[in-house]
Design an enzyme around this catalytic site. Structure first.
Site, PDB file in Angstrom:
ATOM      1  N   HIS A   1     -14.675  -0.426   4.800  1.00 56.61           N
ATOM      2  CA  HIS A   1     -14.420   0.884   5.407  1.00 56.61           C
ATOM      3  C   HIS A   1     -15.634   1.804   5.340  1.00 56.61           C
ATOM      4  CE1 HIS A   1     -10.039   0.332   5.967  1.00 56.61           C
ATOM      5  NE2 HIS A   1     -10.166  -0.474   4.901  1.00 56.61           N
TER       6      HIS A   1
ATOM      7  N   ASP B   1     -10.753  -6.610   0.670  1.00 57.58           N
ATOM      8  CA  ASP B   1     -10.103  -5.534   1.410  1.00 57.58           C
ATOM      9  C   ASP B   1      -9.425  -6.183   2.613  1.00 57.58           C
ATOM     10  OD1 ASP B   1     -10.624  -2.235   1.584  1.00 57.58           O
ATOM     11  OD2 ASP B   1      -9.889  -3.224   3.438  1.00 57.58           O
TER      12      ASP B   1
ATOM     13  N   ASP C   1     -17.679   0.436   0.176  1.00 56.42           N
ATOM     14  CA  ASP C   1     -16.749  -0.662   0.471  1.00 56.42           C
ATOM     15  C   ASP C   1     -17.393  -1.708   1.349  1.00 56.42           C
ATOM     16  OD1 ASP C   1     -14.661  -2.354   1.060  1.00 56.42           O
ATOM     17  OD2 ASP C   1     -13.666  -0.945   2.432  1.00 56.42           O
TER      18      ASP C   1
ATOM     19  N   SER D   1       0.787  -1.226   0.000  1.00 54.79           N
ATOM     20  CA  SER D   1       0.000   0.000   0.000  1.00 54.79           C
ATOM     21  C   SER D   1       0.818   1.273   0.000  1.00 54.79           C
ATOM     22  CB  SER D   1      -0.922   0.025   1.228  1.00 54.79           C
ATOM     23  OG  SER D   1      -1.723  -1.119   1.214  1.00 54.79           O
TER      24      SER D   1
ATOM     25  N   CYS E   1      -7.636   1.981   2.325  1.00 57.93           N
ATOM     26  CA  CYS E   1      -8.782   1.219   1.858  1.00 57.93           C
ATOM     27  C   CYS E   1      -8.464   0.549   0.530  1.00 57.93           C
ATOM     28  CB  CYS E   1      -9.990   2.147   1.701  1.00 57.93           C
ATOM     29  SG  CYS E   1     -11.385   1.319   0.928  1.00 57.93           S
TER      30      CYS E   1
END
Lengths: 664, 382
Positions: free
Chosen positions: A375, A369, A354, A330, A389
């Site tokens: 999220h 996720d 999400d 990420s 996210c």
């Protein structure tokens, strides 16, 4: 017939004798003539040849090795030094009984098996008669004393002093500074005439790191002396001397204090820390853990030590900062977010629902996720970065498409060497449509883009690339090629700068504030490190799945499990509004990215602390200088009774940490 | 001696009787020969000081040798020639027996057995033969009708051959050849017919190959090969020759000056105070220095030949001729070897190289020369 004794004719005999004597006399004259002709030929006709030959006999050229340039950090702390080392050598021609002498020596000094082996190897090589052959390096004071006492029993054994490279900080900088070692056969094979000349008298060369990269500058220029020697090679007097020129000193951007902090913060963990000076591209810290003691290599490492290093599961010899290729996870999100804003794929008001996963249209597969429950229903870019996210980024990557992702990311040193000034840098992998077609022979699928958007799949980056990417972000798109060396013999090294096409400031501000939230926001993924922070940091966490595990039979299951855990990553720069330092940290199998974030926090703290101290010192110096200058100036004015303006340039002459920077 | 001989000699003898007899003549000393020898001695000591690395020790030792050698020379000069002639066979036989003993109980060095040790005193019997062979040959041939007939020549060759082969077995090729030469020279001066000489040369040339293959030792062959191509083994066998040629050549006409020769002072020149001493002289005193030494040698040789021509009988003539010419052969072989004309055979430079036995033997030879040269006075006065 009876012997006619009484018929002896003495006059006849005398006549025969006289005639024979004349023949003999002629022979003497002829032979003397031959001798004189020979002497005339040697001493008159070939006189010049023999004078040359006799001088060549007598006069020898000896190489004087130059002193290798020093390497020091930005505060002048010595990182690579030369210190005298005592070497035990033998002159074979003067040793009466070689095995006996070696036996006696092994009682007096510690002789390792491999030293003896190397000695016998060197003994067989071609060399001048009466040349000293080294047997053992780095004698201790005690050993020298023991040898001195037994000198009379050891004809042909000598102790000689030479300058040997020394790394006073030992394993702290092994991966950046590198080390020198004995020139080996392979390196010798590559030598040309010029190299042979330059290395005459020098036995070592840079093997890795800066020592290798700046070899030609560090080496210096060899000197010579013409000496008169006797037939045994003993120097009787020096006829002429051309002094060697010492190698150039290297001054680094690197700060030993920051480096130290990085190593300490990593503790027992495997991993890498890279810290860059945002303004100059200078490398402030380059730590790969675990490390090793480079001093071991200088005079030849023992097989035992080398095997221990080489076979260690922790790969201490491996420079993770430039050779370790990890999925960035990420940590790519801020950069991709910026790209998406720039390419108008998303805007700050764009929101994504999400549910904990993402699905491509018409596909069964769920892209999960990291947070099982998701999220929330209205995730925007800021939240997607702050909370990392994944669902948002699946969507973003899908909509942005691989071509845009690839071209935007390429501006941040992904998929290519950053060009740092130490050798053996790897370039990682920043996938593209063309890459997949040529490397795998497959077309690009939308699912591939989703993986790239999460910094997974085929994406590989080195810690240095991540740090360079972060510095480029902090510089608002200006990529400065990272480099360790700030000055070579007082000359600033040039900065290589690439300015990417302009992204509007409001996008930068947006991404910066999102990154700031990662650390300072309530729900930031790195909010655990913000306590007590007196500056603002922008960061991004990441975790990367361990793709392949090197399988080995000796691995016990616990170690295996440990080594399958995710890598923890963190990139950051600080202070947010005037970035000075950019950091990338990877903790191998660290599982939680907060572990990497803690290391980054300590490194940045330490850097800012040192920077403040330096700044304070600089100001104090400046004040003092200005004071001194004023006083001198007053003297001058009183003398000249003039009224000229006081010159202000004095402060500019002071060496400061930033004054040499052509970019500021 | 027949009456006729005496009468024929009378006019000359009566002339000598009228001449005043000086101290030198009374003690059987030939002053031109002595002068030449003394000059060579002094010159040699000066060179030796430099050649031995400026070590006075060698000069002192050499001086002691010379004192002994001059003493021996004066003593030998007093010996009457007919006594020498009478004792020649015994002298010769003793020498050959000692040579035989060397092969059985001799002391060796560097793979050669040359020394005999009797009561702690070491000496080389081959030195005795250096004089015993020519004396024996002269004694033998002077009693024969000259020019010698074939069987006398044959017996002479046996007399020369026995000690030569014994010394060759030690092995010491150089000395054995020089001793053979001194004997053959007597044969030559006795009027050996040219057809024998030419025949022998022919046989020698024809047997060169078998000698090379079966007689010469490996190191002897190596020396000859090294002479032909010294560059082939620069640090090994060729080293000596390359260094000595360099020393001589770099001396030039005027030399580098006493004690200033780099080849000799820096130890590049091997054996610099013994066999290769002429290279030191040539390096430091140049061509002129070498010419001066050769000039002194020529003086001595000339006087030796004058003595030979004027000797009173065939024994004296033959012996004087052989001693003088052998002296020249030593000089020629040594200088020829050091300057690279001849193989390295280990022959010292007469009266200059360091070494006691060779000096004593040489001076004994000059004592005999003086005895021959002054013999006439002895006969006339006595």
């Amino acid at each position: 017939m009876a012997e006619p004794q009484h018929l002896k004719d003495h006059y006849q005999e005398a006549r025969i004798f006289s005639r024979r004597l004349i023949v003999a006399l002629l022979a003497i004259v002829a032979l003397l003539g031959l001798l004189l002709a020979r002497l005339y030929n040697l001493q008159v006709v070939n006189f010049n040849n023999y004078v040359t030959q006799s001088d060549r006999n007598r006069v020898q050229v000896q190489a004087l090795p130059p002193t290798r340039g020093l390497i020091m950090d930005r505060q002048g702390k010595l990182l690579a030094d030369n210190r005298p080392s005592y070497t035990l050598t033998l002159i074979k021609e003067q040793v009466n009984d070689l095995p006996g002498t070696l036996n006696l020596l092994s009682e007096l000094v510690e002789l390792r098996e491999d030293e003896l082996e190397g000695f016998h190897k060197r003994l067989k090589q071609r060399r001048r008669p009466f040349e000293a052959v080294p047997l053992s390096y780095r004698l201790s004071e005690e050993e020298i004393a023991r040898l001195a006492v037994n000198e009379y029993r050891l004809p042909g054994v000598k102790v000689s002093a030479e300058l040997v490279r020394d790394y006073p900080l030992s394993d702290l900088l092994a991966h950046s500074v590198g080390y020198v070692g004995r020139i080996n056969d392979r390196e010798m094979a590559k030598f040309d005439e010029e190299s042979y000349r330059r290395y005459s008298g020098t036995h070592t060369t840079g093997k890795i790191g800066l020592e290798k990269q700046y070899e030609s500058q560090l080496l210096g220029e060899v000197g010579y002396q013409y000496v008169e020697t006797n037939a045994r090679g003993r120097v009787l007097r020096v006829l002429e001397r051309i002094a060697p020129k010492p190698g150039a000193n290297l001054e680094l951007f690197l700060d030993a204090g920051v480096q130290q902090e990085a190593i300490v913060a990593m503790g027992e963990r495997r991993g890498a820390v890279v810290a860059l000076d945002v303004k100059t591209g200078g490398v402030l810290a380059l730590a790969s853990t675990p490390s090793y003691n480079p001093n071991l290599f200088v005079t030849g490492i023992s097989y035992k030590d080398y095997n221990a290093l080489n076979r260690s599961l922790d790969l201490p010899l491996f420079n993770r900062t430039i050779q370790g290729q990890y999925p960035p996870g990420s940590t790519l999100k801020p950069m991709l977010g910026l790209g998406a804003l720039h390419h108008r794929v998303v805007d700050p008001s764009y929101r994504v629902r999400d549910p904990g996963f993402y699905q491509l249209e018409g596909e069964e597969r769920l892209y999960r996720d990291w947070k099982r429950e998701g999220h929330g229903n209205r995730v925007d870019l800021r939240q997607a970065i702050t909370e990392s996210c994944d669902t948002y980024y699946y969507d973003l990557a899908f909509r942005m498409g691989i071509d845009s992702i690839h071209s935007f990311g390429s501006n941040f040193a992904l998929g290519r060497r950053t060009g740092v000034d130490i050798p053996s840098e790897r370039k990682g992998l920043w996938p593209s449509r063309q890459w997949k077609r040529s490397a795998r022979g497959l077309a690009w699928y939308p699912g591939d883009s989703l993986n790239v958007g999460l910094g997974q799949g085929d994406v590989l980056t080195t810690p240095l690339q991540l740090a360079a990417m972060t510095a480029t972000l902090a510089n608002r798109g200006k990529f400065i090629q990272p480099r360790l060396v700030k000055r070579i013999e007082g000359e600033d090294t040039p900065a290589v700068v690439q300015q990417m096409y302009s992204v509007s400031d409001e996008h930068w501000d947006y991404i910066f504030s999102a990154m700031k939230n990662v650390v300072h926001g309530l729900r930031g993924t790195a909010q655990s490190i913000r306590r007590g922070m007196n500056y603002k940091m922008a960061g991004k966490t990441g975790t990367a799945q361990v793709v392949g595990i090197a399988q080995g039979e000796e691995y016990d299951s616990e170690a295996l499990i440990e080594r399958q855990r995710d890598h923890a990553l963190f990139v950051a720069f600080a202070p947010v509004d005037a970035p000075k330092i950019a950091v990338a940290v990877i903790v191998e199998n660290g599982e939680k990215s907060s572990k990497a974030a803690k290391v980054a926090r300590r490194v940045i703290d330490r850097y800012l602390e040192i920077d403040a101290e330096l700044e304070q010192k600089r100001q104090q110096q400046e004040l003092e200088n200005a004071h001194n200058n004023n006083r001198v100036q007053t003297d001058v004015t009183t003398l000249e009774q003039g009224n000229r303006p006081i010159p202000q340039q004095s402060s500019g002459l002071l060496p400061t940490s930033s004054s040499g920077n052509p970019l500021s | 001696m027949s009456v006729g001989d005496f009468q024929r000699r009378m006019p000359e003898a009566s002339r000598d009787l009228r001449r005043p007899v000086g101290v030198l003549q009374r003690w059987h000393i030939d002053w031109p020969l002595l002068l030449g020898l003394l000059l060579i001695t002094v010159y040699g000591l000066v060179v030796l000081y430099s050649a031995s690395g400026q070590d006075f020790h060698y000069v002192k030792r050499q001086s002691v040798f010379f004192l002994i050698a001059y003493g021996v020379m004066f003593t030998v000069a007093q010996v009457r020639l007919h006594v020498l002639e009478y004792w020649a066979p015994w002298f010769f036989a003793a020498g050959v027996v000692l040579l035989g003993m060397v092969l059985v109980v001799g002391v060796g060095a560097k793979g050669a057995q040359r020394w005999l040790s009797i009561g702690g005193f070491r000496f080389q019997p081959s030195e005795i033969l250096k004089l015993a062979v020519p004396i024996m040959m002269a004694a033998y041939l002077s009693k024969r009708l000259l020019p010698p007939r074939f069987r006398h020549v044959f017996f002479s060759l046996v007399l020369i051959g026995v000690p030569t082969l014994l010394i060759m077995r030690q092995p010491d090729l150089g000395t054995s050849l020089l001793i053979a030469t001194s004997g053959l020279l007597v044969l030559f001066f006795a009027g050996l017919r040219w057809r024998y000489i030419l025949g022998a040369v022919g046989v020698l040339l024809a047997s060169a190959w078998p000698i090379w293959m079966f007689v010469l030792h490996g190191y002897q062959r190596q020396r000859i090969l090294t002479l032909l191509n010294p560059e082939a083994d620069k640090l090994g066998a060729g080293w000596n020759i390359i260094q000595s040629k360099t020393a001589i050549g770099s001396g030039g006409i005027y030399g580098k000056g006493w004690l200033n020769g780099t080849q000799s002072q820096l130890n590049f020149l091997p054996e610099s105070h013994t066999d290769f001493i002429i290279a030191v002289l040539a390096e430091e005193f140049g061509l002129l220095g070498v010419l001066a030494l050769i000039g002194l040698y020529v003086l001595v040789i000339g006087r030796g030949l004058w003595i030979a021509v004027n000797a009173q009988n065939t024994f004296g003539r033959l012996l004087a001729g052989s001693i003088t010419f052998t002296f020249f052969v030593y000089i020629f072989v040594n200088i020829g070897m050091v300057s690279g004309l001849l193989p390295v055979v280990g022959v010292p430079l007469p009266l200059v190289s360091h070494g006691g036995t060779s000096i004593v033997t040489l001076m004994m030879g000059f004592g005999i020369l003086m005895a021959i040269g002054t013999e006439r006075r002895r006969v006339s006065i006595g």
